[in-house]
Design a protein around this motif. Sequence first.
Motif, PDB file in Angstrom:
ATOM      1  N   SER A 161     -28.382 -10.467  40.522  1.00  0.00           N
ATOM      2  CA  SER A 161     -28.276 -11.714  39.754  1.00  0.00           C
ATOM      3  C   SER A 161     -28.184 -11.334  38.290  1.00  0.00           C
ATOM      4  O   SER A 161     -28.315 -10.151  37.934  1.00  0.00           O
ATOM      5  CB  SER A 161     -29.514 -12.577  40.003  1.00  0.00           C
ATOM      6  N   ALA A 162     -28.018 -12.319  37.428  1.00  0.00           N
ATOM      7  CA  ALA A 162     -28.324 -12.090  36.014  1.00  0.00           C
ATOM      8  C   ALA A 162     -29.825 -11.855  35.915  1.00  0.00           C
ATOM      9  O   ALA A 162     -30.601 -12.532  36.586  1.00  0.00           O
ATOM     10  CB  ALA A 162     -27.913 -13.290  35.176  1.00  0.00           C
ATOM     11  N   TYR A 220     -31.142  -7.443  28.990  1.00  0.00           N
ATOM     12  CA  TYR A 220     -30.403  -8.441  29.773  1.00  0.00           C
ATOM     13  C   TYR A 220     -29.266  -7.752  30.510  1.00  0.00           C
ATOM     14  O   TYR A 220     -28.544  -6.931  29.942  1.00  0.00           O
ATOM     15  CB  TYR A 220     -29.836  -9.523  28.855  1.00  0.00           C
ATOM     16  N   ALA A 239     -26.071  -8.972  32.743  1.00  0.00           N
ATOM     17  CA  ALA A 239     -25.300 -10.141  33.187  1.00  0.00           C
ATOM     18  C   ALA A 239     -25.053 -10.104  34.688  1.00  0.00           C
ATOM     19  O   ALA A 239     -25.095 -11.141  35.375  1.00  0.00           O
ATOM     20  CB  ALA A 239     -23.974 -10.208  32.426  1.00  0.00           C
ATOM     21  N   ASP A 240     -24.791  -8.927  35.206  1.00  0.00           N
ATOM     22  CA  ASP A 240     -24.689  -8.711  36.660  1.00  0.00           C
ATOM     23  C   ASP A 240     -25.669  -7.601  36.976  1.00  0.00           C
ATOM     24  O   ASP A 240     -25.322  -6.424  37.021  1.00  0.00           O
ATOM     25  CB  ASP A 240     -23.264  -8.327  37.051  1.00  0.00           C
ATOM     26  N   GLU A 265     -27.724  -2.470  35.534  1.00  0.00           N
ATOM     27  CA  GLU A 265     -26.446  -3.060  35.908  1.00  0.00           C
ATOM     28  C   GLU A 265     -26.180  -2.802  37.388  1.00  0.00           C
ATOM     29  O   GLU A 265     -26.359  -1.676  37.880  1.00  0.00           O
ATOM     30  CB  GLU A 265     -25.322  -2.471  35.064  1.00  0.00           C
ATOM     31  N   LEU A 308     -30.867 -16.798  37.396  1.00  0.00           N
ATOM     32  CA  LEU A 308     -31.426 -15.852  36.441  1.00  0.00           C
ATOM     33  C   LEU A 308     -32.765 -15.370  36.990  1.00  0.00           C
ATOM     34  O   LEU A 308     -33.636 -16.177  37.329  1.00  0.00           O
ATOM     35  CB  LEU A 308     -31.630 -16.527  35.080  1.00  0.00           C
ATOM     36  N   LEU A 354     -26.548 -16.270  25.270  1.00  0.00           N
ATOM     37  CA  LEU A 354     -27.703 -16.032  26.126  1.00  0.00           C
ATOM     38  C   LEU A 354     -28.922 -16.807  25.644  1.00  0.00           C
ATOM     39  O   LEU A 354     -29.650 -17.404  26.446  1.00  0.00           O
ATOM     40  CB  LEU A 354     -28.014 -14.538  26.185  1.00  0.00           C
TER      41      LEU A 354
END
Length: 435
Positions: free
Chosen positions: A10-11, A30, A32-33, A48, A69, A405
Motif C-alpha cells: 500500500s502507500a 513515505y 507511494a507504493d 518500496e 494508507l 502528501l
Amino acid sequence: MNPSIKAYRSAIIHSTADPALVGLENSYQYFADGLLVVEDGHVKAVGEAAELLPTLGDDVTVTEYHRSLITPGFIDTHIHFPQTGMIASYGEQLLDWLNNYTFPAENEFSDEHHAHDVADRFLTELMRNGTTTALVFGTVHKESVDAFFETAEKYNLRMIAGKVLMDRNAPDYLLDTPESGYKDSKELIERWHGKGRLHYAVTPRFAPTSSDEQLAIAGQLLHEYPDLYMHTHLSENQKEVEWVLELFPERESYLDVYKHFNLLSERSVFAHGIHLCDKECQQLSDSGSAIAFCPTSNLFLGSGLFDLKKMEQMEVNVGLGTDVGAGTSFSILQTLNEAYKVMQLQGEKLHPYKSLYLATLGGAEALRLNDKIGNFEVGKEADFVVLDEQATPLMDYRMQQVQSLDERLFVMMTLGDDRSIFETYAAGRCVYQRG
C-alpha cells in the motif's frame, strides 16, 4: 506457505522524528507504493515494493490495498475505560462533571461482570478506531483493572493501566485508604506488570482526591518498582488549580505537590497541563515527564487551550489523548481534528506531519515505548492501521482533489473517523476488520 512472514502492499507513511526538532521534511518516510514485511509479529522490512518484492520467497503472502494508507497503530496517552458508558454527558465543567456523572458511573465497577463487559466494549472501540496502545485509567476497584488486563491480554495489545488511588474528597463508595490502595496496587503489579505486552501505572486520580499519606504511598510504589508508570491529572481547570493550592498551602504550585512526593520521572504522564507556569514546564522537562494533550475533552469541558508550541520550546514530552469520557470520540483522527482547532485559536498551525508524529511516534516516546512501537523501524512490533481513503463519499471526492502528501494527510485527519479504519493489526495479527 510461510505463516511467520507476511507482507502488506500500500502507500505507507511513518514518523522518524519530531518535526519540531528535525524539520518537517526530515520527520517522516513515505513510500507511494510501499511494502511492509512482518515476521513473527515484528517489522522485518519496510520500503518500496519494487525493491522488496523480489526479496520475498514464493511462499510469502502479499496483501494489497488500493487507495489506502498504512500508518503505525495509534497511541492514546490518556483515556478512562470506566467512562465509556457516560461519554457525551451534558452541561458541566470538570469538578461538577466528576460529581454528577463520573463518580456514579465508576461505582458500578466493583461488579466484575460489569467491568469485563465494559472492558471488552472499550477495547473493541479502540481497535475499531485504529488505537493499538493506550494509557488507561481504571477505577478504585481492583476488579476493574483485572478485567481490563484480562481483555487486553486476549487481543495481545500493548496496554498500560492502573487502579485509581483516591482516599478523600470523593463519595464514600469510591474511597480506598493509603493501606488498601498500596495492598491492592501491589497485588495488581505482581499479577500484571510485564506480563506479555502489559504494563502497570500507579494512578492517583489527581492531587485533591489523595491525602499526603496516599501520595507518599504512590511514591513508595514507584521506588519499589522503578519500571512502573505514573499516571494522573494536572492543571486541567482553573478552579481545580485553585483547589489544589488551598489543599496544599505549603506547596508553591500544582506540579510541586507531585514533585514533593517523588512522582515526577521519565515514566510519569500528566494529563492536560493547560494552566502551567514556566517553572512547572521546566520541571516537567528536567524530569523527563510527559503531558497528554487532550484537545477534545479540553474543549468539551471548557477547560482551556493547551500551548503545544510552549511545550516544544521548553522540550516537554507530549503525547495525544482522547480522554474518553470527557473526550467525545475514541478516534485519534477526530482528536487531531480538534487539536488543529485548538492551535488555530492560539494563532498557530498544527502541520499534518506533526499530527502524525503525535498520534504515533510521539506517543511512543512520551510512554518510553519507542524502542518497541511508534514507527516501522526494523525489529519493532508490527502494530499498524490500514486507512481507507474512500471511507465516505465526501472523503472519496475530497481525496480526488488532493495535490500533495501533506494535504492528503490533513484531509484524513480532518474528515476521518472510525469509518476510515479498514483494518487494525496488533503484533502482526489482525484484531479488527471493518465489516
